[in-house]
Design an enzyme around this catalytic site. Structure first.
Site, mmCIF file in Angstrom:
data_model
loop_
_atom_site.group_PDB
_atom_site.id
_atom_site.type_symbol
_atom_site.label_atom_id
_atom_site.label_comp_id
_atom_site.label_asym_id
_atom_site.label_seq_id
_atom_site.Cartn_x
_atom_site.Cartn_y
_atom_site.Cartn_z
ATOM 1 N N LYS A 1 -12.207 -2.643 -9.898
ATOM 2 C CA LYS A 1 -12.368 -1.679 -10.982
ATOM 3 C C LYS A 1 -11.018 -1.053 -11.304
ATOM 4 O O LYS A 1 -10.520 -0.209 -10.566
ATOM 5 C CB LYS A 1 -13.355 -0.563 -10.582
ATOM 6 C CG LYS A 1 -13.598 0.410 -11.762
ATOM 7 C CD LYS A 1 -14.282 1.706 -11.362
ATOM 8 C CE LYS A 1 -13.316 2.860 -11.187
ATOM 9 N NZ LYS A 1 -12.540 3.172 -12.395
ATOM 10 N N GLU B 1 -0.764 18.329 -4.061
ATOM 11 C CA GLU B 1 -0.150 17.262 -4.839
ATOM 12 C C GLU B 1 -0.313 17.559 -6.322
ATOM 13 O O GLU B 1 -1.430 17.748 -6.796
ATOM 14 C CB GLU B 1 -0.809 15.917 -4.504
ATOM 15 C CG GLU B 1 -0.131 14.731 -5.182
ATOM 16 C CD GLU B 1 -0.808 13.417 -4.825
ATOM 17 O OE1 GLU B 1 -2.051 13.390 -4.764
ATOM 18 O OE2 GLU B 1 -0.097 12.419 -4.621
ATOM 19 N N CYS C 1 2.270 8.347 -5.887
ATOM 20 C CA CYS C 1 1.676 8.937 -4.688
ATOM 21 C C CYS C 1 2.735 9.340 -3.661
ATOM 22 O O CYS C 1 2.533 10.285 -2.907
ATOM 23 C CB CYS C 1 0.670 7.972 -4.063
ATOM 24 S SG CYS C 1 1.221 6.274 -3.978
ATOM 25 N N GLU D 1 -5.552 4.368 0.199
ATOM 26 C CA GLU D 1 -4.176 4.764 -0.036
ATOM 27 C C GLU D 1 -4.267 5.963 -0.961
ATOM 28 O O GLU D 1 -4.624 5.829 -2.135
ATOM 29 C CB GLU D 1 -3.401 3.588 -0.630
ATOM 30 C CG GLU D 1 -1.917 3.647 -0.363
ATOM 31 C CD GLU D 1 -1.191 4.353 -1.479
ATOM 32 O OE1 GLU D 1 -0.892 3.687 -2.485
ATOM 33 O OE2 GLU D 1 -0.938 5.565 -1.362
#
Lengths: 506, 502
Positions: free
Chosen positions: B193, B401, B303, B269
């Site tokens: 996806k 983040e 990331c 991840e």
């Protein structure tokens, strides 16, 4: 003398052009100090098809210098694994593009059927290059815990350096790829001495090396006589490693020369007298087919030729019948003839040698159940020949013949079979045919050979290692194992925090 | 029948066409979604519609899984040797390379990262990943293990089966390549996806997957939303493993769904708040350049972005001055503009989120040293490079983040202190150390709790070097040989040769 010749291929009404000089630094050049040439023959017609420059010891010096310069500047640690991978894949693509023509040239000089050369020899070679291209960016060392507070220890898997590679005439292109691929993948540079009997395809492949974009000096090709170029490479003080495939007798000379010169690393892939054991539970028809392949493929000119077969008493007569009628179907002929299954022997010398063994077999009292008759036509054709009623002292049972000549013995028990199979200074291949799984496990464990085939013979894979035990060789080719032969390990001990007091306090 | 999206671009950096099939890619063909609904794909630079693509649903996931399972049993998995799998991956890589510019244009249009970067690095790196794993496909070996001569004991490294993969929008093509390559090389079939925000490059590659000759069902692409398609994949009883890249928040849901369904194997991840540590003896000019690369590359939507920059007090003023100058130097604008480096954030939602963090930073008492505003139109998605100073460790902008071009600069005194501060986070994805003292580099690097440590560099990734998170930044590793471990099932075979039991 270095120029291009056009070699006629009468069967196909065409010509193949080949550069006849020595291939050094991406150029075809004459010898620096010799006007000797090597004549190349068509073994099916016994005619000379081309002459190429014969490299001298001085030419080897020039080639080694070129390889060393490339190793220091454009190859070795100066090129990334990805770049090596890219170039190797490109070379594989080019060989694939030119497979038909390369096959025809191989057939002209070596004799094997064109379709076999193209689909098997060259097909395998392309896959071999691609397989090792895939390894080129995966060469890893280790980080090793010694003491986290004071030391960073790791290994680097470095390329050995300049490698001399000496290859035989039985699978010229295939042997070329087996040698070149792992060496290039790891970052070594190469001085390749193809067999003086079959140098033409190595020269043709050198053209593709240039087209692929390899820097000059990474691969160098120097056709030369064994005692000249081969000896020079083996004894060269600036060659870091020599890899040889050929006879055991020459292998000894190479190892000796390496020992006496600079202790260069040596890997050897030598002869064999490989046995096949037919147990009573075996599928006899299949065993016969694999046995036929084992001795007839490449007209028996194979280091792993299954040249000794031992059959269990209880199925002996039945098996012999099936085997003889199976082998009888083999068609030995001109490689350009589509009905040919196997070509002629590669040269007059080999032809005489094989006949010497057949005559010796008869003289020593072995019984001929198939073949054994000369054709008395042009071409070095030898038809498959099967001896029975042999004993272990006969020359045909002890020595490598390198032709389509098979010796068949018998045994009662498994122990006896294994003893007969292992009763040889060689240890390259072995086959066993049985449907008893425990027997297969036991016997495969006991056979002293670098490759054991169970219910099969002579099928290799690029990712499975291959090599000899005992006097069949040193080292392994194919698979990840081949990489080790071209890698030199450096251990790095990086002091982080240890302070030394001298004298040591004891 | 799903539509074909055809687009002509006429920009300073790319003039040409782009063609994408907009259906779901299931069992080797492009098909409509079961509900016949579509998803709008928005151009982040303009906020305008690029095209519509088919929307997948849980039912489409079922269809895809069925196709993948069938392919695994018949035309992939253990039915096809590694060398053949490798050849197909090489072929796909070559086809991608032949259409490199077009693929880069599609990606840049959809994702907003500068075309120059996408063409010059993202697409070639993605192609490199496919080639790297193509090379592994025929090298997946188990071990033969010495026990005793009475038995043959060995391991097989078998493909797991049908793997589900969920990838984010920040580097769509790269995420796609890094997921499918090791999975396919090891013999698995895939239901993947892409993000509903950035489906186009994956769909473009599906046409090449067809052309390369992959058997139908080996690779299936189902575009849809996280809470429908993503959820369906995570909890599917007939998917054997899931790999997810995205936020830590969603990663938890994926792991929970896996545990509640069939205990499928998971790799995650997730996010990061990676520290970039500059010591007094660093080459400051280089440290500045790498630090900018670390936080502004791809609009900070990485990331492992180096979002917390720790500078030792001896060089703090010099670093801050130079970093500020350098942060102003790159061009922000249309990804297809001639010198553009920084493009838009991916969406207005993300842009709002980042602006909220900036506001929170100010509210909590931090100082905006540079930037802190939208760039260009006030409802556009461009944000100015932003530098915060005078922070405290508990501030949201230091702990959470942000995923945008927002950096915090923190002064530190000594090595022990900065290691403690750097590790004071739930995350552990990456970290960097700038120093000319190799001993310090080893000591600090080895002490940092991060899956990747860069010394005197930032953002360096390689197909051959493993990558993944410590702590809440993830589970498992991608890249290198390490990725393969997550796509094989180890089977130990014990074959009795000679032992008898009474």
């Amino acid at each position: 003398m270095a120029h291009t010749v056009k070699i006629p291929v009468p069967a196909l009404n065409k010509e193949i052009s080949v550069s006849t000089g020595l291939f050094i630094n991406n150029e075809f050049v004459p010898s620096v100090d010799s006007s000797e040439v090597i004549q190349c023959f068509n073994p099916a017609t016994e005619e000379v098809i081309a002459s190429v420059v014969a490299g001298s010891a001085k030419d080897i010096d020039v080639a080694v210098a070129a390889a060393r310069t490339a190793f220091k500047t454009t190859w070795g640690k100066n090129v990334t694994g990805w770049e090596r991978s890219r170039l190797m894949n490109k070379l594989a693509d080019l060989i694939e593009r030119d497979a038909q023509e390369l096959a025809e040239l191989e057939t002209l000089n070596n004799g094997k059927p064109v379709a076999v050369a193209r689909d098997f020899d060259i097909g395998d070679s392309i896959q071999c290059l691609r397989y090792y291209a895939g390894w080129a960016d995966k060469i890893t060392g280790q980080t090793i815990e010694v003491d986290n507070k004071s030391k960073m220890a790791f290994t680097r898997h470095e390329p050995i350096g300049v490698c001399g590679q000496i290859i035989p005439w039985n699978y010229p292109i295939n042997m070329w790829s087996w040698k070149v691929a792992p060496a290039l993948a790891v970052g070594c540079t190469i001085v390749m001495k193809p067999s003086e009997i079959t140098p033409l395809t190595a020269l043709k492949l050198s053209e593709l090396v240039v087209e692929a974009g390899f820097p000059p000096g990474v691969i160098n090709t120097v056709p030369s006589l064994g005692p000249v170029g081969g000896a020079a490479l083996s004894a060269h003080p600036d060659v870091d490693k020599v890899a040889f495939t050929g006879s055991t007798i020459t292998g000894r000379k190479i190892m000796e020369a390496a020992a006496k010169s600079n202790l260069k690393k040596v890997s050897l892939e030598l002869g064999g007298k490989s046995p096949q054991l037919i147990f009573e539970s075996a599928d006899l028809k299949q065993a016969a087919a694999w046995s036929a392949l084992g001795i007839c493929y490449n007209t028996g000119q194979d280091c792993t030729a299954g040249s000794r077969i031992y059959v269990q008493d209880s199925v002996y007569d039945k098996f012999i019948d099936i085997l003889v009628s199976t082998v009888k179907e083999t068609v030995i002929g001109d490689g350009f003839d589509k009905s040919t299954g196997g070509g002629p022997l590669v040269s007059k010398a080999q032809f005489d040698r094989v006949w010497g063994y057949i005559d010796a077999g008869k003289a020593e009292g072995a019984k001929v159940v198939l073949g054994g008759e000369r054709r008395n036509t042009k071409g070095y054709f030898v038809d498959p020949t099967i001896f029975t009623d042999v004993n272990s002292d006969m020359k045909i049972v002890k020595e490598e013949i390198f032709g389509p000549v098979l010796s068949i013995g018998r045994f009662k028990t498994e122990e006896e079979a294994v003893a007969l199979a292992n009763n040889t200074t060689y240890g390259l291949g072995a086959g066993l045919h049985s449907t008893d799984a425990s027997q297969c496990m036991r016997v495969s464990g006991l056979l002293e050979a670098g490759t054991v085939w169970v219910n099969q013979y002579n099928v290799l894979s690029n990712n499975v290692p291959f090599g000899g035990k005992k006097q069949s060789g040193i080292g392994r080719e194919l698979g990840s194992y081949a990489l080790e032969e071209y890698t030199s390990i450096k251990a790095v001990h990086w002091n982080i925090g240890e302070k030394l007091q001298w004298p040591l306090s004891l | 029948m799903p539509a074909t999206f055809s687009y002509q671009l006429d920009t300073p950096l790319y003039k040409g066409g782009a063609t994408v099939q907009t259906g779901l890619f299931i069992d080797g063909t492009f098909v409509d979604g079961s509900n016949l609904t579509t998803i709008d794909v928005i151009n982040p630079s303009t906020g305008k519609l690029i095209t519509q693509v088919s929307e997948g649903t849980a039912k489409d996931v079922d269809r895809a899984v069925e196709a993948a399972r069938k392919a695994f049993k018949n035309s992939w998995g253990l039915k096809v040797p590694g060398s053949a799998r490798g050849q197909l991956l090489y072929k796909l890589a070559t086809l991608m390379e032949d259409s490199l510019d077009e693929i880069a244009a599609i990606e840049s249009l959809d994702n907003g990262t500068a075309f120059g970067i996408v063409k010059g690095w993202v697409v070639p790196f993605s192609i490199g990943l496919l080639r790297y794993y193509a090379g592994w496909a025929d090298k997946i070996s188990g071990q033969v293990i010495e026990t005793d001569e009475g038995r043959l004991t060995y391991t097989r490294h078998e493909p797991i089966g049908v793997v589900g993969q969920i990838i984010p929008w920040n580097a769509p093509l790269l995420m796609f390549a890094m997921k499918i390559a090791p999975a396919l090389a090891a013999g698995n079939t895939v239901v993947i996806k892409p993000s509903e925000l950035t489906p186009l490059s994956a769909l473009r590659v599906c046409s090449l997957v067809q052309e390369a000759g992959f058997p139908p069902g080996v690779l299936n692409v189902v575009v849809g939303y996280g809470n429908t398609v993503g959820s369906a994949i995570s909890s599917h009883m007939n998917i054997d493993k899931i790999a997810f890249t995205g936020s830590t928040l969603t990663g938890r849901k994926v792991m929970e769904a896996a545990s509640k369904s069939n205990l499928k194997n998971i790799t995650l991840e997730l996010g990061g708040k990676s520290p970039n540590i500059i010591f007094n003896d660093a080459d400051i000019d280089q440290a500045v350049n790498w630090a900018c690369h670390g936080i502004f590359f791809a609009q900070g939507q990485i990331c492992f972005a180096g979002s917390r920059i720790y500078v030792q007090s001896g060089v703090y003023d010099e670093f801050l001055a130079k970093f500020t100058t350098r942060s102003r130097a790159h061009k922000i604008g249309d990804p297809f503009g001639a010198d553009s480096y920084q493009g838009p954030q991916i969406s207005s939602a993300q842009t709002d989120r980042i602006m909220d963090y900036i506001k929170t930073g100010l509210d909590q008492g931090a100082k905006v040293h540079l930037g802190g505003e939208r760039h260009g139109e006030k409802d556009g998605n461009f944000i100015t490079p932003t530098i915060f100073t005078n922070t405290t460790p508990d501030m949201k902008i230091v702990q959470e983040e942000i995923f945008g071009p927002v950096s915090v600069i923190i002064k530190f005194e000594d090595q022990e202190d900065v290691i403690r501060q750097a590790n004071d986070t739930i995350y552990g994805l990456a970290a960097a150390v700038f120093t000319q003292n190799i001993t310090q580099a080893f000591e600090v690097g080895h002490a940092l709790k991060a899956g990747t440590v860069w010394v005197n560099c930032y953002n360096e990734v390689s197909a051959a070097v493993p990558f993944g998170g410590f702590k809440q930044s993830g589970i498992g590793r991608e890249y290198g040989s390490y990725a393969l471990e997550h796509y094989v099932n180890v089977k130990a075979m014990h074959i009795n040769i000679g032992h008898r039991i009474a």
